[in-house]
Design a protein around this motif. Sequence first.
Motif, PDB file in Angstrom:
ATOM      1  N   SER A  68       0.824  -1.214   0.000  1.00 35.18           N
ATOM      2  CA  SER A  68       0.000   0.000   0.000  1.00 35.18           C
ATOM      3  C   SER A  68       0.858   1.263   0.000  1.00 35.18           C
ATOM      4  O   SER A  68       0.367   2.341  -0.335  1.00 35.18           O
ATOM      5  CB  SER A  68      -0.925   0.018   1.216  1.00 35.18           C
ATOM      6  OG  SER A  68      -1.730  -1.131   1.171  1.00 35.18           O
ATOM      7  N   MET A  69       2.129   1.146   0.381  1.00 37.91           N
ATOM      8  CA  MET A  69       3.016   2.308   0.359  1.00 37.91           C
ATOM      9  C   MET A  69       3.468   2.631  -1.064  1.00 37.91           C
ATOM     10  O   MET A  69       3.962   3.715  -1.328  1.00 37.91           O
ATOM     11  CB  MET A  69       4.279   2.005   1.201  1.00 37.91           C
ATOM     12  CG  MET A  69       4.006   1.856   2.680  1.00 37.91           C
ATOM     13  SD  MET A  69       5.324   0.922   3.532  1.00 37.91           S
ATOM     14  CE  MET A  69       6.740   1.893   3.129  1.00 37.91           C
ATOM     15  N   HIS A  70       3.323   1.668  -1.964  1.00 34.49           N
ATOM     16  CA  HIS A  70       3.844   1.820  -3.326  1.00 34.49           C
ATOM     17  C   HIS A  70       2.952   2.764  -4.137  1.00 34.49           C
ATOM     18  O   HIS A  70       1.734   2.563  -4.182  1.00 34.49           O
ATOM     19  CB  HIS A  70       3.906   0.439  -3.987  1.00 34.49           C
ATOM     20  CG  HIS A  70       4.753   0.406  -5.208  1.00 34.49           C
ATOM     21  ND1 HIS A  70       4.419   1.076  -6.365  1.00 34.49           N
ATOM     22  CD2 HIS A  70       5.936  -0.199  -5.462  1.00 34.49           C
ATOM     23  CE1 HIS A  70       5.355   0.870  -7.273  1.00 34.49           C
ATOM     24  NE2 HIS A  70       6.286   0.096  -6.747  1.00 34.49           N
ATOM     25  N   VAL A 241       5.858  -3.535 -11.907  1.00 32.27           N
ATOM     26  CA  VAL A 241       5.111  -2.345 -11.497  1.00 32.27           C
ATOM     27  C   VAL A 241       6.011  -1.117 -11.585  1.00 32.27           C
ATOM     28  O   VAL A 241       7.198  -1.176 -11.302  1.00 32.27           O
ATOM     29  CB  VAL A 241       4.525  -2.537 -10.065  1.00 32.27           C
ATOM     30  CG1 VAL A 241       5.591  -2.815  -9.045  1.00 32.27           C
ATOM     31  CG2 VAL A 241       3.669  -1.358  -9.651  1.00 32.27           C
ATOM     32  N   GLN A 242       5.412  -0.035 -12.015  1.00 34.15           N
ATOM     33  CA  GLN A 242       6.129   1.238 -12.169  1.00 34.15           C
ATOM     34  C   GLN A 242       5.533   2.289 -11.230  1.00 34.15           C
ATOM     35  O   GLN A 242       4.328   2.245 -10.995  1.00 34.15           O
ATOM     36  CB  GLN A 242       5.999   1.749 -13.607  1.00 34.15           C
ATOM     37  CG  GLN A 242       6.679   0.883 -14.647  1.00 34.15           C
ATOM     38  CD  GLN A 242       8.191   0.892 -14.514  1.00 34.15           C
ATOM     39  OE1 GLN A 242       8.771   1.881 -14.050  1.00 34.15           O
ATOM     40  NE2 GLN A 242       8.826  -0.208 -14.877  1.00 34.15           N
ATOM     41  N   PRO A 243       6.272   3.271 -10.726  1.00 34.54           N
ATOM     42  CA  PRO A 243       7.722   3.399 -10.815  1.00 34.54           C
ATOM     43  C   PRO A 243       8.391   2.455  -9.819  1.00 34.54           C
ATOM     44  O   PRO A 243       7.716   1.951  -8.901  1.00 34.54           O
ATOM     45  CB  PRO A 243       7.938   4.854 -10.394  1.00 34.54           C
ATOM     46  CG  PRO A 243       6.829   5.123  -9.421  1.00 34.54           C
ATOM     47  CD  PRO A 243       5.649   4.351  -9.914  1.00 34.54           C
ATOM     48  N   TYR A 244       9.682   2.236  -9.965  1.00 34.47           N
ATOM     49  CA  TYR A 244      10.378   1.398  -8.988  1.00 34.47           C
ATOM     50  C   TYR A 244      10.384   2.130  -7.647  1.00 34.47           C
ATOM     51  O   TYR A 244      10.698   3.317  -7.571  1.00 34.47           O
ATOM     52  CB  TYR A 244      11.814   1.108  -9.449  1.00 34.47           C
ATOM     53  CG  TYR A 244      12.524   0.214  -8.447  1.00 34.47           C
ATOM     54  CD1 TYR A 244      12.256  -1.144  -8.416  1.00 34.47           C
ATOM     55  CD2 TYR A 244      13.407   0.755  -7.519  1.00 34.47           C
ATOM     56  CE1 TYR A 244      12.862  -1.961  -7.474  1.00 34.47           C
ATOM     57  CE2 TYR A 244      14.021  -0.058  -6.570  1.00 34.47           C
ATOM     58  CZ  TYR A 244      13.736  -1.413  -6.554  1.00 34.47           C
ATOM     59  OH  TYR A 244      14.318  -2.209  -5.621  1.00 34.47           O
ATOM     60  N   PHE A 245      10.006   1.435  -6.598  1.00 34.09           N
ATOM     61  CA  PHE A 245       9.915   2.057  -5.262  1.00 34.09           C
ATOM     62  C   PHE A 245      11.042   1.483  -4.406  1.00 34.09           C
ATOM     63  O   PHE A 245      11.133   0.265  -4.235  1.00 34.09           O
ATOM     64  CB  PHE A 245       8.544   1.724  -4.667  1.00 34.09           C
ATOM     65  CG  PHE A 245       8.200   2.513  -3.432  1.00 34.09           C
ATOM     66  CD1 PHE A 245       8.005   3.888  -3.479  1.00 34.09           C
ATOM     67  CD2 PHE A 245       8.042   1.863  -2.217  1.00 34.09           C
ATOM     68  CE1 PHE A 245       7.658   4.611  -2.339  1.00 34.09           C
ATOM     69  CE2 PHE A 245       7.701   2.575  -1.069  1.00 34.09           C
ATOM     70  CZ  PHE A 245       7.506   3.950  -1.128  1.00 34.09           C
TER      71      PHE A 245
END
Length: 325
Positions: A68-70, A241-245
Motif C-alpha cells: 500500500s506504500m507503493h 510495477v512502475q515506478p520502482y519504489f
Amino acid sequence: LLSVPPVQLGINYFHMFPEEKDPIWQNPCDYKRHIAIWSQNKSCNRLPRFLVVGPQKTGTTALYSFLSMHPGVTSNVNSPTTFEEVQFFSSNNYYKGLDWYMEFFPDPANTSATMLFEKSATYFDNENVPQRVFSLIPRAKIICILIDPAKRAYSWYQHMRSKADVTALNYTFYSIITADERMPRHVRELQSRCLVPGMYAQHLVRWLDYFPSRQVFIIDGEQLRNNPIHVMHKLQQFLHVQPYFDYSQHLRYDSQKGFFCQVLTDRRNKCLGRSKGRTYQPMDEVSAAHLRHFYRKYNINLSKLLNRLNTPVPDWLQEALSDED
Ligand code: A3P
C-alpha cells in the motif's frame, strides 16, 4: 417442438444440469455480446491485476501494508464486514455478484496508481477459489506467503485465544492438534483451522491446476519478516510495477516492535497494530515434535513442488526436512 413457461423452463434446466446451479462469474469484457449489453458507466478495469491470497498468519497484513506504500498500486477500499478484506471469492459474498465486487475498486482511470490488487488471506486454502478467480481474471498474478506450517498453526491458535475464542481458551494447543474424532466438533473445527492451511503443496497444486506457474509468486514468510526490502524488490520485478519504489528508504527495523515498520520521520516508525507480531509463550516441545511428524509428508511434497517450479526452498523447509524424527 414443446415448450413450457420460463420459470418452469428454468426449473427443468437446473434439474438436468444441477452442477450449473452454482454461478461462476466470467469477465463481461471478454465476450462481445456481454459488452454490448453492459451499461455504459461500467468498466472492466475495476478488477484486481494481482491477488495476495494468504494463507492466514503468514505475514499477509505486513505485505499488504508494504504494497500500500507503493505509488503504483492501489488496493480495494476496506470491507465493513470482514475488516479490510473483501473475501469475495471465498465466501457467500461471491453470490452478491460482480457489481458488488467491482464497487470496492477505484476506476484506474481516476487514480494515478495503475495496478489494482486485493488481499484476502482466506483464498489460499479454499477449494473453490482458484477456479473462481481464474474464470474472472485469468491473467491475474497470484501471490502467496509460506512460513513453517507448525508456526502458522500455533500463530492461528494464539490469534484465536487473543480473540477470546472459548475453545482456544479451554484447550491446550497440544490437545487441539492431537484431537481425534471423539472430541467435540468445535475442537475439530479449530484443529482444522490450525492444521489444514499449512498443507501447502495440496493447496498450491489447486492454484496451479488453473494458473500457469509464471503467474504465481511464492514468498518465503521468514524472508518477508527478516528482509522485507529484498522481498519487495523481487516482488516489484515480478509484477512489473512502475515506478520502482526503493523500500530501503521506507522500511526499517523497529527494535521495540521487533519487526520492520514504515519509516515516518528520522525517529518515528509506523508499525502494524498489536494484533500483528504478538508476544506469546514459545510452542511446547511435545507439540513441536508432533507437528514435525504431522507435516513431514506435506513438507516433502512442498519441497518437490518448489524444485519443479524452480523456486528456492526456504531455510525453514530444509531444516524441517533434515530433522530426523
Ligand atoms: P504473530 O502475531 O503470530 O507473530 P497475518 O497478517 O497474515 O495474520 O500474519 C501475522 C503474522 O505476520 C504475525 O504473526 C507476525 O509474525 C508476521 N509478521 C511478518 N512481518 C511482520 C511485520 N513487519 N510486522 C508485524 N508482523 C509481521
